[in-house]
Motif scaffolding. Structure first.
Motif, PDB file in Angstrom:
ATOM      1  N   VAL A   1      17.532  -2.760 -54.934  1.00 47.12           N
ATOM      2  CA  VAL A   1      17.961  -4.013 -54.298  1.00 47.12           C
ATOM      3  C   VAL A   1      17.045  -4.401 -53.124  1.00 47.12           C
ATOM      4  N   TYR A   2      16.538  -3.413 -52.394  1.00 47.42           N
ATOM      5  CA  TYR A   2      15.629  -3.754 -51.291  1.00 47.42           C
ATOM      6  C   TYR A   2      14.442  -4.568 -51.829  1.00 47.42           C
ATOM      7  N   GLY A   3      13.782  -4.031 -52.862  1.00 46.81           N
ATOM      8  CA  GLY A   3      12.632  -4.731 -53.446  1.00 46.81           C
ATOM      9  C   GLY A   3      13.026  -6.107 -53.967  1.00 46.81           C
TER      10      GLY A   3
ATOM     11  N   GLU B   1       3.417  -9.525 -46.466  1.00 42.46           N
ATOM     12  CA  GLU B   1       3.960  -8.465 -47.326  1.00 42.46           C
ATOM     13  C   GLU B   1       3.338  -7.122 -46.957  1.00 42.46           C
ATOM     14  N   PRO B   2       3.906  -6.441 -45.950  1.00 40.13           N
ATOM     15  CA  PRO B   2       3.321  -5.155 -45.556  1.00 40.13           C
ATOM     16  C   PRO B   2       3.722  -4.010 -46.490  1.00 40.13           C
ATOM     17  N   GLY B   3       2.848  -3.014 -46.507  1.00 45.63           N
ATOM     18  CA  GLY B   3       3.161  -1.745 -47.178  1.00 45.63           C
ATOM     19  C   GLY B   3       3.638  -0.739 -46.139  1.00 45.63           C
ATOM     20  N   LEU B   4       3.277   0.521 -46.369  1.00 44.71           N
ATOM     21  CA  LEU B   4       3.741   1.619 -45.509  1.00 44.71           C
ATOM     22  C   LEU B   4       3.438   1.356 -44.029  1.00 44.71           C
TER      23      LEU B   4
ATOM     24  N   PRO C   1       7.500  -2.316 -58.022  1.00 44.03           N
ATOM     25  CA  PRO C   1       8.727  -1.508 -58.026  1.00 44.03           C
ATOM     26  C   PRO C   1       8.446  -0.052 -57.678  1.00 44.03           C
ATOM     27  N   TYR C   2       9.413   0.626 -57.114  1.00 44.29           N
ATOM     28  CA  TYR C   2       9.338   2.080 -56.934  1.00 44.29           C
ATOM     29  C   TYR C   2      10.736   2.645 -57.067  1.00 44.29           C
ATOM     30  N   PRO C   3      10.851   3.924 -57.427  1.00 44.04           N
ATOM     31  CA  PRO C   3      12.181   4.502 -57.630  1.00 44.04           C
ATOM     32  C   PRO C   3      13.027   4.385 -56.369  1.00 44.04           C
TER      33      PRO C   3
ATOM     34  N   GLU D   1      11.125   1.802 -36.940  1.00 41.64           N
ATOM     35  CA  GLU D   1      12.430   2.462 -37.127  1.00 41.64           C
ATOM     36  C   GLU D   1      12.954   2.244 -38.556  1.00 41.64           C
ATOM     37  N   PHE D   2      12.125   1.616 -39.380  1.00 39.07           N
ATOM     38  CA  PHE D   2      12.514   1.231 -40.744  1.00 39.07           C
ATOM     39  C   PHE D   2      13.113   2.399 -41.546  1.00 39.07           C
ATOM     40  N   SER D   3      12.415   3.557 -41.549  1.00 38.96           N
ATOM     41  CA  SER D   3      12.896   4.671 -42.382  1.00 38.96           C
ATOM     42  C   SER D   3      14.096   5.380 -41.744  1.00 38.96           C
TER      43      SER D   3
ATOM     44  N   VAL E   1      16.414   3.836 -40.202  1.00 42.19           N
ATOM     45  CA  VAL E   1      17.532   2.980 -40.638  1.00 42.19           C
ATOM     46  C   VAL E   1      17.827   3.227 -42.121  1.00 42.19           C
ATOM     47  N   ARG E   2      16.746   3.303 -42.913  1.00 39.47           N
ATOM     48  CA  ARG E   2      16.936   3.483 -44.365  1.00 39.47           C
ATOM     49  C   ARG E   2      17.733   4.763 -44.655  1.00 39.47           C
ATOM     50  N   PHE E   3      17.437   5.831 -43.883  1.00 35.43           N
ATOM     51  CA  PHE E   3      18.118   7.107 -44.111  1.00 35.43           C
ATOM     52  C   PHE E   3      19.292   7.301 -43.150  1.00 35.43           C
TER      53      PHE E   3
ATOM     54  N   GLY F   1       8.091 -10.433 -45.782  1.00 34.12           N
ATOM     55  CA  GLY F   1       8.353  -9.899 -47.119  1.00 34.12           C
ATOM     56  C   GLY F   1       7.981  -8.436 -47.159  1.00 34.12           C
ATOM     57  N   SER F   2       7.505  -7.991 -48.293  1.00 30.95           N
ATOM     58  CA  SER F   2       7.115  -6.584 -48.424  1.00 30.95           C
ATOM     59  C   SER F   2       6.366  -6.410 -49.740  1.00 30.95           C
ATOM     60  N   ILE F   3       5.535  -5.377 -49.795  1.00 27.93           N
ATOM     61  CA  ILE F   3       4.934  -5.048 -51.091  1.00 27.93           C
ATOM     62  C   ILE F   3       6.036  -4.662 -52.080  1.00 27.93           C
ATOM     63  N   ALA F   4       7.207  -4.253 -51.538  1.00 26.59           N
ATOM     64  CA  ALA F   4       8.323  -3.876 -52.421  1.00 26.59           C
ATOM     65  C   ALA F   4       8.848  -5.068 -53.214  1.00 26.59           C
ATOM     66  N   GLY F   5       8.486  -6.284 -52.800  1.00 29.29           N
ATOM     67  CA  GLY F   5       8.882  -7.484 -53.535  1.00 29.29           C
ATOM     68  C   GLY F   5       7.984  -7.743 -54.739  1.00 29.29           C
TER      69      GLY F   5
END
Ligand code: NDP
Ligand code: 8X3
Length: 250
Positions: free
Chosen positions: A149-151, A179-182, A143-145, A186-188, A190-192, A136-140
């Motif tokens: 949909v990811y969260g 539920e990891p945070g930062l 919320p953050y701007p 390669e996560f970011s 991929v995100r960008f 999972g993720s802390i994003a679940g």
């Protein structure tokens, strides 16, 4: 007896670190991901344990079904499934985000995770033994701007994990949502969409979690006594905390 772990998204980041961690404990490994050259690398690296590497796009239900159905002798009774494959795409506000990116996240983080879970669970229930570890993720939770949909996909993972536990309460099958945070992987990138420079800014001036930190937790939750289930592990680096509520003053 040698145990078997199946890890999705083992070609990078947390999944790769989990493969290394479980291999260090002598587990038999089923590793998957879309990048075959990365899987070949992993096979070369993890020489000390039996490894079944299989190219797999978790979004493809037929591929997932065939992968589980056709597991070779010795790899069929999976003790632990690490549902790790996943991604975030984009950080735009919901009014500007790409619908294609949204669909990819839903198909991977939600539908792919469901396919794997549904395919492996009957065996685990029949053997009255098994462990589903969801990434999972802390994003679940927070919320953050741009997390839109990811969260939300990770909120699905949170509630799905809890609901699985209720369906499995008559068994010894365990379910853990990590539920990891930062965390730097390669996560970011991929995100960008491959923009490494932009990805680096996410971690600059921080000491983020490392994939090995998450792998340690994924391994640890399997080591507690069989009657104990670690339901959720929320983990952040010390440099991170929850933000205050946002108030826009016009
Ligand atoms: P990485 O980008 O380093 O690794 C992601 C892995 O997922 C890769 O192995 C990739 O393999 C695989 N993957 C992506 N899409 C698919 C697909 N369609 N089919 C099969 N495999 C796929 O990121 P992380 O290791 O950081 O991410 C792992 C998980 O952890 C994800 O679910 C992510 O959401 C979650 N997470 C990450 C955090 C972070 O800050 N890094 C924090 C909280 C959670 P390939 O491209 O070869 O298919
Ligand atoms: C990854 C952590 O905060 O970038 O799930 O969404 S975050």
């Amino acid at each position: 007896m040698q145990k078997t772990v199946c890890i999705t998204g083992a070609t990078s980041g947390f999944g790769r670190a989990c493969a290394q961690r479980f291999a260090a404990e002598g587990w038999r490994l089923i590793v998957s991901g879309r990048r075959t050259e990365r899987l070949d690398e992993l096979i070369r690296e993890l020489k000390t344990v039996p490894v079944h590497a299989i190219p797999l796009d978790v979004r493809n239900r037929e591929e997932v079904t065939a992968m589980v159905r056709d597991l070779p002798e010795g790899f069929r009774d999976v003790d632990v499934l690490v549902n790790n494959a996943g991604l975030a795409l984009g950080l735009e506000g919901a009014h500007a985000a790409s619908l294609e990116d949204w669909e990819t996240m839903i198909d991977t983080n939600i539908k792919g995770l469901c396919y794997l879970t549904r395919c492996f669970l009957p065996g685990m229930v029949a053997r009255n033994q098994g462990h589903i570890i969801n990434m999972g993720s802390i994003a679940g939770t927070y919320p953050y701007p741009g997390g839109n949909v990811y969260g939300a996909t990770k909120a699905f993972v949170k509630q799905f994990s809890r609901n699985l536990l209720t369906d499995l309460v008559h068994t010894r099958v365990r379910v853990t949502n990590i539920e990891p945070g930062l965390a730097e992987s390669e996560f970011s990138i991929v995100r960008f969409h491959g923009d490494k420079e932009k990805a680096d800014t996410v971690y600059s001036g921080t000491e983020p979690l490392r994939p090995a930190d998450i792998a340690e937790i994924a391994y640890w939750v399997t080591t507690v006594p069989p009657h104990v289930n670690i339901c959720t592990v929320e983990v952040m680096p010390t440099c991170q905390s929850c933000g205050p509520f946002a108030i826009h003053r016009g």
